[in-house]
Scaffold this motif. Structure first.
Motif, PDB file in Angstrom:
ATOM      1  N   GLU A 187       0.832  -1.205   0.000  1.00  0.00           N
ATOM      2  CA  GLU A 187       0.000   0.000   0.000  1.00  0.00           C
ATOM      3  C   GLU A 187       0.867   1.256   0.000  1.00  0.00           C
ATOM      4  O   GLU A 187       0.550   2.250  -0.672  1.00  0.00           O
ATOM      5  CB  GLU A 187      -0.922  -0.012   1.217  1.00  0.00           C
TER       6      GLU A 187
ATOM      7  N   LEU B 197       1.315   4.504  -3.077  1.00  0.00           N
ATOM      8  CA  LEU B 197       1.218   5.954  -2.899  1.00  0.00           C
ATOM      9  C   LEU B 197       2.270   6.679  -3.729  1.00  0.00           C
ATOM     10  O   LEU B 197       2.078   7.836  -4.127  1.00  0.00           O
ATOM     11  CB  LEU B 197       1.373   6.312  -1.416  1.00  0.00           C
TER      12      LEU B 197
ATOM     13  N   TRP C  16       7.597  11.928  -2.440  1.00  0.00           N
ATOM     14  CA  TRP C  16       7.879  10.667  -1.757  1.00  0.00           C
ATOM     15  C   TRP C  16       9.375  10.469  -1.522  1.00  0.00           C
ATOM     16  O   TRP C  16       9.781   9.788  -0.581  1.00  0.00           O
ATOM     17  CB  TRP C  16       7.243   9.477  -2.453  1.00  0.00           C
TER      18      TRP C  16
ATOM     19  N   SER D 263       3.989   7.289   4.905  1.00  0.00           N
ATOM     20  CA  SER D 263       3.933   6.019   4.175  1.00  0.00           C
ATOM     21  C   SER D 263       5.318   5.450   3.905  1.00  0.00           C
ATOM     22  O   SER D 263       5.507   4.225   3.862  1.00  0.00           O
ATOM     23  CB  SER D 263       3.185   6.205   2.848  1.00  0.00           C
TER      24      SER D 263
END
Length: 417
Positions: free
Chosen positions: A125, A129, A138, A148
């Motif tokens: 998961e 993202l 990110w 995350s």
């Protein structure tokens, strides 16, 4: 000039960068000639008689010694089960046994928490993202170990600790990690790769093991979960499956035990059709993406520039009226049958297992696994959905049910089967 997608399209550097933390340079992210060579070794490993014999033994034991006793326990004690979780554990155990020769034993009567499974799902998961966040975002989160990206690194640690534990068990038992084809398909593949002049480092072995678990565990559990949900809504399909299974059992030497062997599994044409129909409507992998390695022209005339990403929806393709007819949204296994025998469709029409050079080499294993589990459950039990339990699709890398599939288990009357 229109060129082949195999030469001009691949996963691309962006995809590799996003998924490298979990899957390294394994077959899931390879392109071009490296992928072609790797996939050839995988296909050869899966095609060997030794693989089939070992797989048959493992699947039979998993169903009859793990799955059926668990369902029997739940039925006797009136315990609702999350069928999605049960199938996830079954597929996980079978993938590890068939691939590596080691049983993680996650499908016990108490359904004990398995840290690897939760960590793996969380890491997947978090990876997804990255596909929707700007790259710089990110990347910064990864550098600062925030949100995350922190969950991804934490999950990755647990996943690779599990893989290292498997490798340690094999080493302690005296096996050569680079030459143990007797253990499972993965080690046959490693030997074939070495014979072709491609030595795998320990890091490549680790990431390839993670990729194999991903390919087996998630897709098989998703496929079986949606299949049983559909069958529960279509009692006429369930009745036809039972009639087929009853006919097979009556001709089998195993009829007194109510068990199926490989020869019986091969005869299950209607069940094969029902599983394929379920996969058409609810494919485990809902979409595939690829990236142009250079400027090109697609067969329909669409111009693509180098670096362009091209996506196609397997989920949507399975529901196109122009391809599957006016009843494309109906669950109708008969569309796969001709004279009561299963008839395969073109891989490019039914792209659930991909097509062309990237067609899934484990397709036959997947059907063996699904048919063995589905037939054994349906002949022994009626599966009923728990009232008002929400069934909400969850679109990640693999299609799943957001809240699982809560069911109750009811033994069948043998005299009526």
């Amino acid at each position: 000039m229109v060129k082949t997608a195999y030469h001009n399209f691949g996963k691309g550097d962006k995809f590799k960068e996003m998924f490298a933390n979990l899957f390294g340079d394994s077959v899931l992210v390879q392109d071009g000639e490296p992928f072609k060579q790797t996939n050839k070794s995988i296909a050869l490993a899966f095609a060997s008689p030794a693989f089939r014999n070992k797989t048959v033994t493992i699947l039979s034991a998993a169903v009859h010694k793990k799955l059926i006793p668990l369902l029997s326990h739940a039925a006797a004690n009136y315990i609702p089960l999350d069928l999605q979780d049960v199938f996830r554990r079954l597929a996980f155990d079978n993938t590890c046994m068939v691939g590596f020769g080691i049983d993680p034993a996650s499908l016990d009567l108490d359904l004990t928490t398995v840290p690897f499974l939760d960590a793996f799902d969380g890491a997947i998961e978090a990876l997804l993202l990255r596909a929707v966040l700007p790259r710089f975002c990110w990347k910064m989160m990864k550098f600062l170990r925030l949100g995350s990206e922190a969950r991804l690194m934490s999950g990755r640690t647990v996943v690779y600790e599990f893989v290292d534990g498997l490798l340690a068990r094999l080493s302690a038992a005296g096996y050569d990690l680079y030459d143990s084809p007797c253990l499972g398909a993965f080690w046959t593949y490693i030997r074939l790769e070495r014979e072709s002049g491609r030595d795998y480092s320990l890091e490549m072995i680790r990431s390839s093991m993670v990729s194999l678990i991903m390919a087996g565990k998630d897709t098989l559990s998703a496929a079986l979960t949606f299949f049983f949900w559909l069958v529960a809504q279509h009692p006429e399909v369930e009745a036809k499956i039972l009639a087929e299974l009853q006919g097979i059992l009556h001709k089998s030497a195993k009829k007194e035990e109510w068990t199926f062997g490989f020869e019986e599994v091969k005869q299950m044409d209607y069940l094969h059709a029902a599983l394929s129909e379920s996969l058409r409507l609810y494919p485990p992998i809902v979409a595939e993406g690829t990236e142009a390695a250079e400027d090109d022209v697609l067969p329909d005339g669409t111009q693509t520039e180098k670096g362009a990403q091209v996506w196609y929806s397997i989920y949507s393709c399975g529901r196109l009226e122009s391809v599957w007819g006016e009843d494309c949204l109906e669950f109708r296994p008969e569309r796969w049958l001709q004279n009561e025998r299963f008839v395969r469709q073109s891989d490019f029409k039914f792209a659930v297992f991909n097509a062309g050079p990237r067609r899934c080499a484990g397709r036959e294993f997947a059907y063996w696994h699904m048919k063995w589990a589905a037939a054994s459950i349906l002949i022994h039990y009626q599966i009923k959905m728990v009232d008002k339990h929400p069934v909400i699709p969850k679109f990640t890398i693999v299609l799943s049910m957001k809240d699982g599939l809560l069911v109750t288990i009811h033994p069948r009357n043998r005299d009526r089967v």
